[in-house]
Design a protein around this motif. Structure first.
Motif, PDB file in Angstrom:
ATOM      1  N   THR A 310       0.813  -1.215   0.000  1.00 56.37           N
ATOM      2  CA  THR A 310       0.000   0.000   0.000  1.00 56.37           C
ATOM      3  C   THR A 310       0.850   1.269   0.000  1.00 56.37           C
ATOM      4  N   SER A 311       1.847   1.357   0.873  1.00 53.28           N
ATOM      5  CA  SER A 311       2.646   2.588   0.963  1.00 53.28           C
ATOM      6  C   SER A 311       3.428   2.824  -0.328  1.00 53.28           C
ATOM      7  N   ASP A 328      -6.914  -0.213  -1.462  1.00 55.35           N
ATOM      8  CA  ASP A 328      -6.555   0.600  -0.300  1.00 55.35           C
ATOM      9  C   ASP A 328      -5.544   1.681  -0.636  1.00 55.35           C
ATOM     10  N   GLN A 332      -6.066   5.982   0.299  1.00 53.60           N
ATOM     11  CA  GLN A 332      -5.072   6.796   0.990  1.00 53.60           C
ATOM     12  C   GLN A 332      -4.500   7.924   0.134  1.00 53.60           C
TER      13      GLN A 332
END
Length: 413
Positions: A310-311, A328, A332
């Protein structure tokens, strides 16, 4: 099927991304740096002492690389895994294909577009993936799986998606264009940029003609090529990555390009706008693959899994502007990107898009020839004059030289 796919995709996007499971929110993480955290439930260090270098081949300007205060996701991968990355770029699917087909390339991870992935699958140019090494495939939204180019999800993992539209300079264009016709408007002569790859250029001309961007006959290819010939006299340059300097610098009025890159250009030059022409456009998915014969297949699968963390996905999409297939990650993103009509078009726009299909060899060959002929074409059908003029010039020079020598010989005599 493609229209249905785009409609379903639009509905899913409008409904919003699926909520991230509570278990995922509580997942234990490994902190690599302030920006990159990855799942602790994965053995990231199993190749740390093997001296592996991965050769990654990607589009230009298509990863968060540490420039302009972005996150350097490649150095973070090396810090996490001990695996070095040799990262190089290409500018078109066709140049990628040609390099791999020549047999002189040695890559471990490539990121082609949908139709090119299908072509390479058909020609045995890709490895089947072991998804035990890529558990993050589960993060990919269902609407991006089992697509025509890889129906069983055996060879690829989606990286980004997007659409093609028209970038325009509001100081040079009176009104926002609504049609691909603007690319053939004589008042923009020498202020129009065009794709320097056959598939995208043919698609735009086809849409202007009301045709499919997936021609089925050589006659259709030739008809589309004639439309590109008619445009050529108005075109300032055929470009790929060169478009950034030209549009950001105000050197051209109009240029078709990918939505993600349009956002980057618009951020650099507030005079730029972006529209999806009413005739419709191309919807594409770019995905990560492993070329057949990779010497580091498991390490390459680790890299693909890392790119779906995700990051890492947030860092990439925030920097390059392209749309994410990872649920996801979308959640973000900054609101200005998450709700951008450029990066995430409306259901109506997506329903009017078309996906490139894998063309038969005969059609591909006809398109390659027609593209080459068009690029060497001189308006008015006079491209033949260039080589003829060269021959005449050489003949004149030879004649003058011969005459001078004859004259000198007579004088000496």
């Amino acid at each position: 099927m493609k229209k249905l796919f785009c409609t379903l995709l639009a509905a899913l996007l409008c409904a919003g991304a699926m909520a991230m499971p509570a278990a995922a929110a509580e997942e234990e993480m490994i902190v690599v740096n302030d920006d990159i955290q990855v799942s602790a439930d994965y053995d990231w260090t199993r190749f740390a002492d093997q001296g592996i270098t991965l050769n990654v081949y990607n589009w230009g300007l298509y990863i968060s690389d540490g420039s302009d205060e972005s996150v350097d996701v490649l150095s973070a991968f090396t810090e996490l895994t001990g695996i070095e990355v040799n990262y190089t770029t290409y500018d078109t699917n066709e140049s990628l294909y040609a390099k791999l087909k020549s047999g002189g390339a040695d890559y471990d991870v490539i990121i082609p577009s949908d139709y090119m992935i299908g072509k390479m699958i058909n020609e045995g140019m890709l490895e089947k993936l072991d998804f035990n090494n890529i558990p993050n495939m589960a993060k990919i939204g269902e609407q991006y799986k089992s697509l025509d180019y890889d129906p069983n999800d055996e060879y690829s993992v989606p990286y980004t998606w997007g659409v093609v539209g028209l970038v325009y300079n509001t100081t040079m264009v009176d009104e926002a264009p609504t049609s691909w016709d603007a690319m053939w408007d004589e008042k923009y002569e020498n202020s129009i940029l065009m794709f320097n790859n056959s598939r995208d250029a043919f698609a735009i001309a086809a849409k202007r003609l009301g045709m499919s961007m997936n021609p089925t006959t050589v006659e259709e290819v030739n008809t589309i090529a004639e439309e590109l010939k008619a445009q050529k006299g108005l075109v300032q340059a055929y470009v790929m990555d060169e478009i950034f300097d030209k549009m950001e610098g105000g050197e051209a009025a109009l240029a078709p390009y990918y939505a993600g890159d349009a956002l980057v250009m618009m951020d650099e030059n507030p005079d730029l706008g972006f529209v999806i022409p009413e005739e419709g456009t191309n919807y594409f998915v770019d995905a990560m693959c492993i070329p057949a014969g990779s010497k580091n297949k498991e390490a390459a699968e680790m890299f693909i899994n890392y790119m779906c963390e995700t990051s890492v996905g947030v860092a990439n999409c925030d920097y390059i502007g392209y749309s994410t297939p990872i649920t996801d990650v979308w959640e973000q993103l900054p609101d200005d990107l998450k709700y951008s009509e450029v990066a995430y078009p409306s259901a109506e726009v997506l329903a009017n898009t078309e996906v490139f299909s894998v063309l038969p060899d005969e059609i591909n060959a006809a398109m390659d020839k027609a593209w080459s002929d068009m690029k060497s074409y001189s308006e008015g059908g006079s491209s033949w004059l260039i080589p003829v003029a060269l021959v005449v010039a050489v003949a004149v020079i030879v004649l003058l030289f011969w005459s001078r020598n004859r004259k000198k010989q007579r004088e000496d005599y």
